[in-house]
Design a protein around this motif. Sequence first.
Motif, PDB file in Angstrom:
ATOM      1  N   PRO A  89       7.668   3.736 -15.485  1.00  0.00           N
ATOM      2  CA  PRO A  89       7.912   2.937 -14.276  1.00  0.00           C
ATOM      3  C   PRO A  89       6.974   3.248 -13.112  1.00  0.00           C
ATOM      4  O   PRO A  89       6.953   2.499 -12.141  1.00  0.00           O
ATOM      5  CB  PRO A  89       9.360   3.291 -13.905  1.00  0.00           C
ATOM      6  N   ALA A  90       6.195   4.332 -13.221  1.00  0.00           N
ATOM      7  CA  ALA A  90       5.343   4.701 -12.080  1.00  0.00           C
ATOM      8  C   ALA A  90       3.865   4.424 -12.339  1.00  0.00           C
ATOM      9  O   ALA A  90       3.004   5.019 -11.712  1.00  0.00           O
ATOM     10  CB  ALA A  90       5.559   6.171 -11.728  1.00  0.00           C
ATOM     11  N   VAL A  91       3.560   3.512 -13.256  1.00  0.00           N
ATOM     12  CA  VAL A  91       2.170   3.185 -13.575  1.00  0.00           C
ATOM     13  C   VAL A  91       1.896   1.737 -13.177  1.00  0.00           C
ATOM     14  O   VAL A  91       2.754   0.875 -13.337  1.00  0.00           O
ATOM     15  CB  VAL A  91       1.923   3.407 -15.088  1.00  0.00           C
ATOM     16  N   ALA A  92       0.708   1.486 -12.640  1.00  0.00           N
ATOM     17  CA  ALA A  92       0.313   0.106 -12.319  1.00  0.00           C
ATOM     18  C   ALA A  92      -0.387  -0.487 -13.536  1.00  0.00           C
ATOM     19  O   ALA A  92      -1.420   0.019 -13.972  1.00  0.00           O
ATOM     20  CB  ALA A  92      -0.615   0.083 -11.111  1.00  0.00           C
ATOM     21  N   VAL A  93       0.194  -1.564 -14.072  1.00  0.00           N
ATOM     22  CA  VAL A  93      -0.357  -2.221 -15.262  1.00  0.00           C
ATOM     23  C   VAL A  93      -1.191  -3.427 -14.819  1.00  0.00           C
ATOM     24  O   VAL A  93      -0.717  -4.251 -14.037  1.00  0.00           O
ATOM     25  CB  VAL A  93       0.773  -2.677 -16.204  1.00  0.00           C
ATOM     26  N   GLY A 127       9.868  -1.317 -11.442  1.00  0.00           N
ATOM     27  CA  GLY A 127       8.904  -0.249 -11.176  1.00  0.00           C
ATOM     28  C   GLY A 127       9.424   0.737 -10.157  1.00  0.00           C
ATOM     29  O   GLY A 127      10.339   0.437  -9.383  1.00  0.00           O
ATOM     30  N   SER A 128       8.792   1.908 -10.139  1.00  0.00           N
ATOM     31  CA  SER A 128       9.198   2.963  -9.209  1.00  0.00           C
ATOM     32  C   SER A 128       9.022   2.519  -7.768  1.00  0.00           C
ATOM     33  O   SER A 128       7.954   2.060  -7.377  1.00  0.00           O
ATOM     34  CB  SER A 128       8.343   4.210  -9.455  1.00  0.00           C
ATOM     35  N   PRO A 129      10.066   2.701  -6.938  1.00  0.00           N
ATOM     36  CA  PRO A 129       9.948   2.360  -5.517  1.00  0.00           C
ATOM     37  C   PRO A 129       9.482   3.552  -4.672  1.00  0.00           C
ATOM     38  O   PRO A 129       9.529   3.482  -3.448  1.00  0.00           O
ATOM     39  CB  PRO A 129      11.391   1.999  -5.159  1.00  0.00           C
ATOM     40  N   ALA A 130       9.013   4.617  -5.312  1.00  0.00           N
ATOM     41  CA  ALA A 130       8.715   5.858  -4.580  1.00  0.00           C
ATOM     42  C   ALA A 130       7.659   5.630  -3.494  1.00  0.00           C
ATOM     43  O   ALA A 130       6.676   4.925  -3.690  1.00  0.00           O
ATOM     44  CB  ALA A 130       8.237   6.930  -5.556  1.00  0.00           C
ATOM     45  N   GLU A 132       0.814  -1.219   0.000  1.00  0.00           N
ATOM     46  CA  GLU A 132       0.000   0.000   0.000  1.00  0.00           C
ATOM     47  C   GLU A 132       0.848   1.270   0.000  1.00  0.00           C
ATOM     48  O   GLU A 132       0.369   2.331  -0.389  1.00  0.00           O
ATOM     49  CB  GLU A 132      -0.916   0.048   1.241  1.00  0.00           C
ATOM     50  N   GLY A 133       2.102   1.177   0.453  1.00  0.00           N
ATOM     51  CA  GLY A 133       2.865   2.371   0.777  1.00  0.00           C
ATOM     52  C   GLY A 133       3.797   2.892  -0.300  1.00  0.00           C
ATOM     53  O   GLY A 133       4.338   3.985  -0.155  1.00  0.00           O
ATOM     54  N   THR A 134       4.016   2.123  -1.365  1.00  0.00           N
ATOM     55  CA  THR A 134       4.896   2.601  -2.434  1.00  0.00           C
ATOM     56  C   THR A 134       4.209   2.403  -3.785  1.00  0.00           C
ATOM     57  O   THR A 134       3.202   1.697  -3.896  1.00  0.00           O
ATOM     58  CB  THR A 134       6.257   1.858  -2.455  1.00  0.00           C
ATOM     59  N   VAL A 135       4.775   3.015  -4.807  1.00  0.00           N
ATOM     60  CA  VAL A 135       4.180   2.916  -6.146  1.00  0.00           C
ATOM     61  C   VAL A 135       4.244   1.475  -6.661  1.00  0.00           C
ATOM     62  O   VAL A 135       3.286   0.969  -7.244  1.00  0.00           O
ATOM     63  CB  VAL A 135       4.886   3.888  -7.112  1.00  0.00           C
ATOM     64  N   THR A 136       5.363   0.805  -6.437  1.00  0.00           N
ATOM     65  CA  THR A 136       5.509  -0.588  -6.869  1.00  0.00           C
ATOM     66  C   THR A 136       5.900  -1.432  -5.659  1.00  0.00           C
ATOM     67  O   THR A 136       6.883  -1.131  -4.980  1.00  0.00           O
ATOM     68  CB  THR A 136       6.619  -0.707  -7.944  1.00  0.00           C
TER      69      THR A 136
END
Lengths: 376, 376
Positions: free
Chosen positions: B326-330, A294-297, A274-278
């Motif tokens: 990289p910041a999109v959920a597929v 994927g982005s770990p942001a 829930e807490g990061t983008v990926t």
Amino acid sequence: MPPTIGVVGGGQLARMLLPSAARLGLPLVFLARPGDAVGAVWPAVLSGEPDADGLRRLAARVDVVTVEHELVDLDTMQTLQDAGTPVRPSAATLAIATDKVRQREVLAAAGVPVAPWTLAGDLDAIGAFGDVHGWPLVLKRPRGGYDGRGVWVVDDLDAARTVLDEVDGDPLLVEPKVTLTGELAVLVARRPGGETVVYDPVETVQVDAMCREVLQPPRVPAAVAARARELAALVADAIGSVGMLSVELFVSGEQVLLNELAARPHNAGHLTIEGTVTSQFENHLRAVADLPLGSPASRGPAVMVNVVGGPVDPQQRLAETLAAEPAVAVHLYGKDHRPGRKLGHVTATGDDLETVRGRALRAADRLTAPAEEASS
Amino acid sequence: MPPTIGVVGGGQLARMLLPSAARLGLPLVFLARPGDAVGAVWPAVLSGEPDADGLRRLAARVDVVTVEHELVDLDTMQTLQDAGTPVRPSAATLAIATDKVRQREVLAAAGVPVAPWTLAGDLDAIGAFGDVHGWPLVLKRPRGGYDGRGVWVVDDLDAARTVLDEVDGDPLLVEPKVTLTGELAVLVARRPGGETVVYDPVETVQVDAMCREVLQPPRVPAAVAARARELAALVADAIGSVGMLSVELFVSGEQVLLNELAARPHNAGHLTIEGTVTSQFENHLRAVADLPLGSPASRGPAVMVNVVGGPVDPQQRLAETLAAEPAVAVHLYGKDHRPGRKLGHVTATGDDLETVRGRALRAADRLTAPAEEASS
């Protein structure tokens, strides 16, 4: 078309890989025991042990092999790898990650700060180390310990003797007990070619040597967090990890020291769902399938609290918990209830860390407390 | 212990129920066709049609029955319900939600604003309605239409005659064509006892009568959004929905008018997976299992874009898309590729709606464009 991924193990980490696998169209086959948590929620499960026979049967059905736990026959993993099945992480990486002595040798050579240590099989060596570095000491089995098992804190030679008796004189890793101001974990995802993403550090809080809470962001100075990220990236390269790597670190003031490694998705990363983008689970699969990471942001403050078996089965406490805490994500693992066993976790997200933390702690307490206590 | 839930249908909505079912320990059994998307990712699938035979076999294995689509034998659903199997939503709710004429009758009586309408089976009646309310008109089959199928916009009597010929003179719902300033959807979760949570409205953007994008928050005045929430709650109570209900609304200036209903998880709610505290899929299961509902609170701007089959299979475009965005959920649904078919969706989240929207649109384009176009 994407590779079929064989996963050794069928516990909660295996289960948490499933949503990402379904979303990305990555076929998974698990090597698991009858009754393992994954069987109730996934059709492709091969029944077997993580031994030579089981691993060979798995490898015959898949394009690449990965693990959800480290209790795997490394010789066979090496043989499969030599015969052309990609093993991610590699047998060599797993050998380092599962051996605290090898870790310290390899990582100290790569420039990662580790506490002073020795490998000692007798009382004299332990005593000599204590005389130089000071008591109390921490004694650890080099391999196989987790959740505080295989780790002892000893104040003096008498206590050390008791431990040596218990392990039948097996050599133990000896370190001075560091005065901690906190503990961090840094998750790193790494592809076969070396592409790497490093997550922001999270703070881990242990109770009775078992992880109780994980907090994002960590309550440490920015310089400490930055140092932790640097070290984790260094570690991932040094051991050539592929997939997720969890680098657990001790913080003592401004100092950051290696604690231990896990070359797989890890309890410290459950809040990434829930807490990061990926999530760590998606990035583990992407890395193992050699897909771009994927982005770990971070998506803001998040706190995970483990749900550990107490007197009642958390599944029986579900309705009351959902009613009391409507803004918490509850994750139950479908494992048989047993006191002391990790049966699930909860994650709360929001704008304020302490508010979020209170919510997650209350939900975890409610899932495990007897009804009369929880309703008070 | 929680009830076993029988789900009629095995498409993408069925698949997206799975992560929440696993997390909450809710056993699901699907009634699906061989080859349906759910079979590759869930072990408990009963092969069959949503007819009397299939529904009876499903009901024999579960404690409660729900649906992921409306193409179900309602008479049998009523019979099962009468015989004691909870059917959620009820056969009566499904009968209203699947009939645009019944919807208008029931909801207008409950005080929900609907456009002027009539049911007409001949050209004279259509002409008379057009003379009063003005052309162009919208003609709709009362039942069974979706994604623009069963809906026609006609400018004059000649065009209306062509449609009547096409439907063999079946009575059609006739409405004036509203000049839209936007479209909204409001998701409502409702338990058997009436406990309800209403999600914040989302904006839906249609292209060629098929949903292309969903935006959170919607680009409408706050008063319009508030009005939409009120109407959706009114609708859910009026039809006694249980589970998720999607209330689709037309916006024309300050006015909000009923468009149509879906008594199940809906495409308009896919962004709740990443965009809200509790997804529509989790709240559907909670409601159907009669568990307390989760918070529908928004986690900030989110945009979903559907991935519709084009010249290439999106699965073959996955690696390039992940690399570029990289910041999109597929989310791919594991369905066979066919032009015009919904094969997946992407969701982006972040702080700024237009940035997030651009990211989601680019990812969806890349998943469906031929390689040479996508790389330009």
